[in-house]
Enzyme design. Structure first.
Site, mmCIF file in Angstrom:
data_model
loop_
_atom_site.group_PDB
_atom_site.id
_atom_site.type_symbol
_atom_site.label_atom_id
_atom_site.label_comp_id
_atom_site.label_asym_id
_atom_site.label_seq_id
_atom_site.Cartn_x
_atom_site.Cartn_y
_atom_site.Cartn_z
ATOM 1 N N ASP A 18 0.813 -1.214 0.000
ATOM 2 C CA ASP A 18 0.000 0.000 0.000
ATOM 3 C C ASP A 18 0.846 1.264 0.000
ATOM 4 O O ASP A 18 0.322 2.370 -0.125
ATOM 5 C CB ASP A 18 -0.986 0.001 1.171
ATOM 6 C CG ASP A 18 -0.316 -0.150 2.530
ATOM 7 O OD1 ASP A 18 0.732 -0.816 2.618
ATOM 8 O OD2 ASP A 18 -0.844 0.408 3.515
ATOM 9 N N HIS A 74 9.503 -1.015 12.751
ATOM 10 C CA HIS A 74 8.265 -1.497 12.138
ATOM 11 C C HIS A 74 8.468 -2.991 11.922
ATOM 12 O O HIS A 74 9.540 -3.516 12.197
ATOM 13 C CB HIS A 74 8.042 -0.746 10.815
ATOM 14 C CG HIS A 74 6.672 -0.879 10.241
ATOM 15 N ND1 HIS A 74 5.525 -0.848 10.997
ATOM 16 C CD2 HIS A 74 6.254 -1.033 8.951
ATOM 17 C CE1 HIS A 74 4.469 -0.964 10.194
ATOM 18 N NE2 HIS A 74 4.885 -1.090 8.949
#
Length: 194
Positions: free
Chosen positions: A37, A111
């Site tokens: 995305d 992350h």
């Protein structure tokens, strides 16, 4: 003017058209990480730029691996404009782009996969930032010379308390929660008037 694109999801090209941003004015693309995305739109955007006859050089700042994906996607189609891939550094803070009146910096983040944040600094603001850092350092030294007590809070933060009968109470919050700040400490100074 120069335009920069931060991440390039599938709707990026349509949003650029809606905002009337000329594709030819795009100077650089910054990709934060390789989750679809955040970069699946780059293939269509590059193809559209090619069909529109772009000739200008384009820089792509991205994690390692994106160049290989783009080269593979365009293996049978020649791009009419030069692409320059700049892999993002894994240092906590790095200056990755220098303009005439601004700089662009990357921040290596925590992350599930390698990830970066980006921030833009105007040169006048950079002077203020450096002065604030110097002031924070001086205040930290003053606080530590007064032999303050240090307490760890339940949220993992450390609070340094010191007070002077003549003046203010200082609280210095040392935030160690951010794993990418390996050699730096995030400082928050609160001055509480008695």
């Amino acid at each position: 003017g120069k335009y920069f694109l931060l991440d390039c999801g599938e709707g990026a090209q349509m949003q650029m058209r809606r905002a009337k941003v000329p594709f030819d004015n795009l100077s650089a693309i910054f990709i934060s990480h390789l989750h679809g995305d955040h970069y699946f739109g780059i293939f269509g955007l590059l193809a559209s730029m090619n069909l529109l006859g772009r000739k200008k050089h384009l820089k792509i700042y991205a994690p390692e691996g994106l160049e290989e994906l783009i080269r593979f996607q365009f293996r049978d189609q020649e791009l009419l404009f030069p692409l320059e891939f700049i892999p993002l550094p894994k240092e906590p803070f790095s200056c990755i782009y220098k303009g005439e009146n601004y700089t662009i910096h990357s921040i290596y983040l925590s992350h599930r996969i390698d990830c970066w944040g980006f921030y833009f600094v105007e040169k006048d603001i950079l002077v203020v930032y450096v002065l604030l850092m110097v002031l924070s350092f001086v205040l930290l030294l003053l606080l530590l010379l007064e032999k303050p007590s240090m307490k760890q809070q339940p949220n993992g933060r450390f609070i340094v308390d010191t007070s002077s009968p003549e003046s203010e109470v200082y609280k210095l919050v040392l935030d160690e929660e951010l794993p990418y700040l390996t050699n730096r400490t995030h400082l928050i100074l609160e001055v509480v008037h008695k």
